[in-house]
Design a protein around this motif. Structure first.
Motif, PDB file in Angstrom:
ATOM      1  N   LEU A 186       0.834  -1.206   0.000  1.00  0.00           N
ATOM      2  CA  LEU A 186       0.000   0.000   0.000  1.00  0.00           C
ATOM      3  C   LEU A 186       0.867   1.253   0.000  1.00  0.00           C
ATOM      4  CD1 LEU A 186      -2.893   1.074   0.039  1.00  0.00           C
ATOM      5  CD2 LEU A 186      -2.789   1.073   2.536  1.00  0.00           C
ATOM      6  N   GLN A 187       1.938   1.213   0.797  1.00  0.00           N
ATOM      7  CA  GLN A 187       2.848   2.355   0.833  1.00  0.00           C
ATOM      8  C   GLN A 187       3.497   2.569  -0.536  1.00  0.00           C
ATOM      9  OE1 GLN A 187       2.561  -0.028   3.020  1.00  0.00           O
ATOM     10  NE2 GLN A 187       2.679   0.743   5.140  1.00  0.00           N
ATOM     11  N   CYS A 190       1.213   4.261  -2.926  1.00  0.00           N
ATOM     12  CA  CYS A 190       1.110   5.704  -2.650  1.00  0.00           C
ATOM     13  C   CYS A 190       2.334   6.459  -3.162  1.00  0.00           C
ATOM     14  CB  CYS A 190       0.937   5.934  -1.151  1.00  0.00           C
ATOM     15  SG  CYS A 190      -0.637   5.357  -0.484  1.00  0.00           S
ATOM     16  N   HIS A 191       3.513   5.832  -3.070  1.00  0.00           N
ATOM     17  CA  HIS A 191       4.732   6.491  -3.550  1.00  0.00           C
ATOM     18  C   HIS A 191       5.853   5.466  -3.628  1.00  0.00           C
ATOM     19  CE1 HIS A 191       7.809  10.019  -3.303  1.00  0.00           C
ATOM     20  NE2 HIS A 191       7.487   9.728  -4.549  1.00  0.00           N
ATOM     21  N   GLY A 192       6.531   5.439  -4.759  1.00  0.00           N
ATOM     22  CA  GLY A 192       7.672   4.545  -4.892  1.00  0.00           C
ATOM     23  C   GLY A 192       7.650   3.692  -6.143  1.00  0.00           C
ATOM     24  N   LEU A 193       6.573   3.719  -6.916  1.00  0.00           N
ATOM     25  CA  LEU A 193       6.493   2.928  -8.131  1.00  0.00           C
ATOM     26  C   LEU A 193       6.829   3.769  -9.362  1.00  0.00           C
ATOM     27  CD1 LEU A 193       3.204   0.886  -7.504  1.00  0.00           C
ATOM     28  CD2 LEU A 193       5.576   0.124  -7.200  1.00  0.00           C
ATOM     29  N   SER A 194       7.116   3.083 -10.454  1.00  0.00           N
ATOM     30  CA  SER A 194       7.370   3.729 -11.740  1.00  0.00           C
ATOM     31  C   SER A 194       6.390   3.200 -12.771  1.00  0.00           C
ATOM     32  CB  SER A 194       8.807   3.474 -12.201  1.00  0.00           C
ATOM     33  OG  SER A 194       9.746   4.001 -11.297  1.00  0.00           O
ATOM     34  N   PHE A 195       6.188   3.976 -13.826  1.00  0.00           N
ATOM     35  CA  PHE A 195       5.333   3.538 -14.925  1.00  0.00           C
ATOM     36  C   PHE A 195       5.940   4.036 -16.223  1.00  0.00           C
ATOM     37  CE2 PHE A 195       1.545   4.167 -17.731  1.00  0.00           C
ATOM     38  CZ  PHE A 195       1.206   2.824 -17.864  1.00  0.00           C
ATOM     39  N   ASN A 196       6.094   3.141 -17.171  1.00  0.00           N
ATOM     40  CA  ASN A 196       6.734   3.469 -18.461  1.00  0.00           C
ATOM     41  C   ASN A 196       8.113   4.091 -18.256  1.00  0.00           C
ATOM     42  OD1 ASN A 196       4.582   2.463 -19.914  1.00  0.00           O
ATOM     43  ND2 ASN A 196       3.623   4.466 -20.243  1.00  0.00           N
ATOM     44  N   GLY A 197       8.818   3.565 -17.259  1.00  0.00           N
ATOM     45  CA  GLY A 197      10.185   4.013 -17.025  1.00  0.00           C
ATOM     46  C   GLY A 197      10.323   5.304 -16.251  1.00  0.00           C
ATOM     47  N   ARG A 198       9.226   5.869 -15.786  1.00  0.00           N
ATOM     48  CA  ARG A 198       9.301   7.136 -15.050  1.00  0.00           C
ATOM     49  C   ARG A 198       8.712   6.980 -13.650  1.00  0.00           C
ATOM     50  NH1 ARG A 198       7.471  11.844 -19.403  1.00  0.00           N
ATOM     51  NH2 ARG A 198       9.116  11.425 -20.952  1.00  0.00           N
ATOM     52  N   PRO A 199       9.391   7.531 -12.640  1.00  0.00           N
ATOM     53  CA  PRO A 199       8.849   7.472 -11.278  1.00  0.00           C
ATOM     54  C   PRO A 199       7.512   8.196 -11.207  1.00  0.00           C
ATOM     55  CG  PRO A 199      11.157   8.156 -11.271  1.00  0.00           C
ATOM     56  CD  PRO A 199      10.700   8.211 -12.697  1.00  0.00           C
ATOM     57  N   LEU A 200       6.580   7.616 -10.476  1.00  0.00           N
ATOM     58  CA  LEU A 200       5.267   8.240 -10.315  1.00  0.00           C
ATOM     59  C   LEU A 200       5.278   9.200  -9.136  1.00  0.00           C
ATOM     60  CD1 LEU A 200       2.996   5.088 -10.852  1.00  0.00           C
ATOM     61  CD2 LEU A 200       3.195   7.057 -12.386  1.00  0.00           C
ATOM     62  N   PRO A 202       3.604  11.187  -5.802  1.00  0.00           N
ATOM     63  CA  PRO A 202       2.779  10.660  -4.715  1.00  0.00           C
ATOM     64  C   PRO A 202       1.308  10.576  -5.125  1.00  0.00           C
ATOM     65  CG  PRO A 202       4.327  12.267  -3.875  1.00  0.00           C
ATOM     66  CD  PRO A 202       4.431  12.323  -5.370  1.00  0.00           C
ATOM     67  N   ILE A 203       0.654   9.480  -4.744  1.00  0.00           N
ATOM     68  CA  ILE A 203      -0.743   9.202  -5.092  1.00  0.00           C
ATOM     69  C   ILE A 203      -1.480   8.811  -3.814  1.00  0.00           C
ATOM     70  CG2 ILE A 203      -2.284   7.652  -6.383  1.00  0.00           C
ATOM     71  CD1 ILE A 203      -0.037   7.369  -8.452  1.00  0.00           C
ATOM     72  N   LYS A 204      -2.736   9.202  -3.713  1.00  0.00           N
ATOM     73  CA  LYS A 204      -3.541   8.806  -2.555  1.00  0.00           C
ATOM     74  C   LYS A 204      -4.198   7.459  -2.853  1.00  0.00           C
ATOM     75  CE  LYS A 204      -4.775  13.673  -1.911  1.00  0.00           C
ATOM     76  NZ  LYS A 204      -5.913  14.650  -1.972  1.00  0.00           N
ATOM     77  N   VAL A 205      -3.818   6.432  -2.114  1.00  0.00           N
ATOM     78  CA  VAL A 205      -4.390   5.107  -2.276  1.00  0.00           C
ATOM     79  C   VAL A 205      -4.758   4.564  -0.898  1.00  0.00           C
ATOM     80  CG1 VAL A 205      -4.116   2.790  -3.234  1.00  0.00           C
ATOM     81  CG2 VAL A 205      -2.875   4.715  -4.261  1.00  0.00           C
ATOM     82  N   SER A 206      -5.965   4.021  -0.764  1.00  0.00           N
ATOM     83  CA  SER A 206      -6.404   3.456   0.512  1.00  0.00           C
ATOM     84  C   SER A 206      -7.355   2.299   0.240  1.00  0.00           C
ATOM     85  CB  SER A 206      -7.087   4.527   1.374  1.00  0.00           C
ATOM     86  OG  SER A 206      -8.215   5.061   0.700  1.00  0.00           O
ATOM     87  N   TRP A 207      -7.493   1.421   1.219  1.00  0.00           N
ATOM     88  CA  TRP A 207      -8.448   0.317   1.096  1.00  0.00           C
ATOM     89  C   TRP A 207      -9.849   0.826   1.390  1.00  0.00           C
ATOM     90  CZ3 TRP A 207      -7.444  -4.110  -1.151  1.00  0.00           C
ATOM     91  CH2 TRP A 207      -6.138  -4.618  -1.163  1.00  0.00           C
ATOM     92  N   GLN A 208     -10.789   0.532   0.483  1.00  0.00           N
ATOM     93  CA  GLN A 208     -12.194   0.835   0.749  1.00  0.00           C
ATOM     94  C   GLN A 208     -12.842  -0.334   1.467  1.00  0.00           C
ATOM     95  OE1 GLN A 208     -15.144   0.997  -2.481  1.00  0.00           O
ATOM     96  NE2 GLN A 208     -15.670   3.050  -1.762  1.00  0.00           N
ATOM     97  N   ASN A 209     -12.494  -1.549   1.075  1.00  0.00           N
ATOM     98  CA  ASN A 209     -12.883  -2.769   1.777  1.00  0.00           C
ATOM     99  C   ASN A 209     -11.852  -3.837   1.438  1.00  0.00           C
ATOM    100  OD1 ASN A 209     -13.628  -3.917  -0.757  1.00  0.00           O
ATOM    101  ND2 ASN A 209     -15.687  -3.041  -0.571  1.00  0.00           N
ATOM    102  N   GLU A 210     -12.153  -5.105   1.685  1.00  0.00           N
ATOM    103  CA  GLU A 210     -11.155  -6.155   1.505  1.00  0.00           C
ATOM    104  C   GLU A 210     -10.747  -6.375   0.054  1.00  0.00           C
ATOM    105  OE1 GLU A 210     -12.662  -9.659   3.336  1.00  0.00           O
ATOM    106  OE2 GLU A 210     -12.318  -8.942   5.387  1.00  0.00           O
ATOM    107  N   THR A 211     -11.591  -5.981  -0.886  1.00  0.00           N
ATOM    108  CA  THR A 211     -11.287  -6.247  -2.299  1.00  0.00           C
ATOM    109  C   THR A 211     -11.223  -4.987  -3.157  1.00  0.00           C
ATOM    110  OG1 THR A 211     -13.637  -6.558  -2.837  1.00  0.00           O
ATOM    111  CG2 THR A 211     -12.376  -8.523  -2.170  1.00  0.00           C
ATOM    112  N   LYS A 212     -11.434  -3.816  -2.574  1.00  0.00           N
ATOM    113  CA  LYS A 212     -11.471  -2.600  -3.374  1.00  0.00           C
ATOM    114  C   LYS A 212     -10.527  -1.538  -2.807  1.00  0.00           C
ATOM    115  CE  LYS A 212     -16.174  -3.240  -5.121  1.00  0.00           C
ATOM    116  NZ  LYS A 212     -17.544  -2.688  -5.176  1.00  0.00           N
ATOM    117  N   LEU A 213      -9.769  -0.928  -3.727  1.00  0.00           N
ATOM    118  CA  LEU A 213      -8.874   0.168  -3.389  1.00  0.00           C
ATOM    119  C   LEU A 213      -9.434   1.472  -3.938  1.00  0.00           C
ATOM    120  CD1 LEU A 213      -5.506  -1.559  -4.320  1.00  0.00           C
ATOM    121  CD2 LEU A 213      -6.039  -0.695  -2.035  1.00  0.00           C
ATOM    122  N   ARG A 214      -9.200   2.551  -3.221  1.00  0.00           N
ATOM    123  CA  ARG A 214      -9.577   3.882  -3.687  1.00  0.00           C
ATOM    124  C   ARG A 214      -8.318   4.601  -4.133  1.00  0.00           C
ATOM    125  NH1 ARG A 214      -8.790   8.661  -1.453  1.00  0.00           N
ATOM    126  NH2 ARG A 214     -10.112  10.440  -2.021  1.00  0.00           N
TER     127      ARG A 214
END
Length: 266
Positions: A186-187, A190-200, A202-214
């Motif tokens: 989860l952390q 929110c911050h630390g991943l890359s996409f298409n070779g570029r660092p992303l 900070p993004i707001k990501v949280s669990w809405q329930n056991e199977t869904k992320l916001r």
């Protein structure tokens, strides 16, 4: 085979209204397209409709050209429909010049825009007219497999806002996933991943329930969310966009749409 000539006793509705009101033909056409003209008690929105001399043509007392303001439609797109940039959109039965994209064989989301699919509980109190499905523009692409909010507008100011600021507008999505998330996943979302070779950023990501992320993020790219989830051990089952900027989808069922209200701002 030559088509038969129209009955000379039948004249275009716009001409009849222009004669009755002693106004220009273009003004008559605007009154008709505004839903202010009835033929034998039935509202007629086609200026080219032909009427007989014995038919009663009435113009509503509150007919006003000031009421012919452009509208913005908020559609809850179901999966399997394409919405985005690249092709003219033809909402309902009208011709438009919207930008839309098309997957091979995927129907256009604008096929869903009609009076029949209007949200009955729409709080805008705007009367649905056929002209509302013409000259629509879309700058909020959504792939065919995703669901949720898509914006179609006739308003040049809103079109300009979306075209220029879509990268800066935060979009909120509910993402259904399967699998087991990696440690500190989860952390990392929110911050630390890359996409298409570029660092992303900070993004707001949280669990809405056991199977869904916001997810709440700006400048989203096609394929970005599935790639992010895959990087932390999750597989995306579905994506639903529920907000663009400050405008929410609200309680609009799939396949239905509502009007953007005057006080709503992206």
């Amino acid at each position: 085979m030559t088509a038969p000539h129209p009955d000379p006793n039948h004249i275009r509705l716009a001409k009849r209204v222009a004669e009755q009101l002693n106004c220009s033909r273009s003004t008559a056409e605007q009154f008709i397209e505004g839903g202010f003209v009835s033929v034998d008690g039935q509202v007629q929105e086609a200026p080219g409709a032909r009427v007989r001399p014995d038919q009663t043509v009435t113009v509503a007392p509150d007919a006003s050209l000031l009421a012919l303001t452009p509208v913005t439609l908020l559609l809850h797109k179901p999966a399997g429909y394409e919405a985005g940039l690249g092709l003219p959109a033809q909402g309902g039965h009208g011709n438009g010049n919207a930008h839309a994209s098309r997957s091979q064989g995927a129907p256009q989301a604008t096929d869903l825009l009609s009076a029949a699919s209007h949200l009955p509980e729409d709080a805008s109190d705007i009367r649905v007219l056929q002209r509302h499905f013409r000259q629509l523009e879309c700058f909020t692409p959504l792939p065919s497999e995703a669901t949720g909010l898509v914006v179609y507008t006739q308003d040049k100011r809103i079109a300009r806002k979306l075209a220029e600021d879509i990268e800066a507008l935060e979009q909120e999505c509910i993402v259904e996933v399967t699998g087991e998330i990696a440690p500190n996943g989860l952390q990392r979302l929110c911050h630390g991943l890359s996409f298409n070779g570029r660092p992303l950023p900070p993004i707001k990501v949280s669990w809405q329930n056991e199977t869904k992320l916001r997810f709440a993020l700006k400048g989203i790219r096609p394929g970005q969310i599935p790639a992010m989830c895959e990087a932390v051990g999750l597989r995306v089952v579905g994506i639903k966009r529920i907000r663009i900027g400050r405008v929410p989808l609200a309680k609009v069922p799939e396949g239905q749409w509502r009007y953007l209200q005057p006080w709503e701002k992206f």
